[in-house]
Design a protein around this motif. Structure first.
Motif: not given
Length: 232
Positions: A16-27, A176-187, A224-229
């Protein structure tokens, strides 16, 4: 009207282009939409409330991502003597002085980062018109003009990312790369955003970080939801 490929159309249908996603969901969404045959780069884009054309609102710096970028940089170092040996021991791909300058003048620039010791800047300064437009000119503010060449080479090889605000106040980088784990990208995302926060220009007024977006090389971008980053 710009052509939109089937892969990008399919990706856009999942967000949804109008929604700001939490970081984990965005990743998760960025990773699931990175369906190319190659390992796509995950990119961050930040819209900032600054005008980089003004001296007190300029933004430039570096950040060492905790999980690297997934890309191997080729590093060139201008140094002599013991400092040249230090650079080589740290893993520099190209080390030289006048010989390296001659190659660059001839248009041979098979490297992604250029580092120099302070005493070499008289020589390197003559290459400004060649290195500058490519963003390769060594700069003390970025740690690429330093006596600690070994540390600088290791940082570049270990996932250090340079950032610079464009005219519209936008900063973007591969984190990072798409092959990275979600936690690695979040960090990595939080490390990058934290660095941008710490580098806030003295002249910045009002809302500093207006928008953060993530995308992969061939996938759609999403907010991405600002508070989640925020850095944890």
């Amino acid at each position: 009207m710009a052509f939109v490929g089937k892969r990008l159309k399919a990706g856009k249908a999942t967000i949804d282009r109008t929604e700001a996603y939490a970081l984990d969901k965005a990743i998760d969404l960025v990773k699931s939409n990175a369906t190319s045959k190659f390992d796509e780069t995950v990119e961050i884009s930040m819209n900032l409330g600054i005008d980089p054309r003004k001296a007190d609102q300029n933004l430039r710096g570096t950040v060492l991502l905790p999980n690297g970028t997934g890309k191997t940089l080729r590093v060139a170092v201008f140094a002599r003597g013991d400092k040249a040996k230090e650079a080589e021991a740290a893993g520099a791909d190209i080390v030289g002085a006048e010989d390296l300058a001659e190659k660059i003048q001839a248009g041979v620039m098979d490297f992604d980062r250029c580092i120099a010791t302070p005493d070499m800047m008289v020589l390197v300064g003559r290459l400004g018109k060649v290195l500058g437009p490519r963003g390769l000119m060594p700069n003390p503010k970025l740690g690429t003009v330093t006596v600690n060449v070994g540390e600088a080479v290791k940082a570049a090889k270990g996932g250090q990312v340079e950032f610079r605000a464009e005219k519209a106040g936008i900063v973007h980088a591969g984190i990072g790369k798409a092959s990275f784990g979600a936690q690695q990208l979040a960090e990595n995302v939080r490390a990058f955003v934290g660095a941008i926060n710490r580098a806030k220009p003295t002249g910045a007024k009002g809302t500093y970080i207006k928008k953060v977006s993530l995308s992969s090389t061939m996938g759609p971008g999403l907010k991405v939801e600002l508070s989640s980053v925020a850095s944890e």
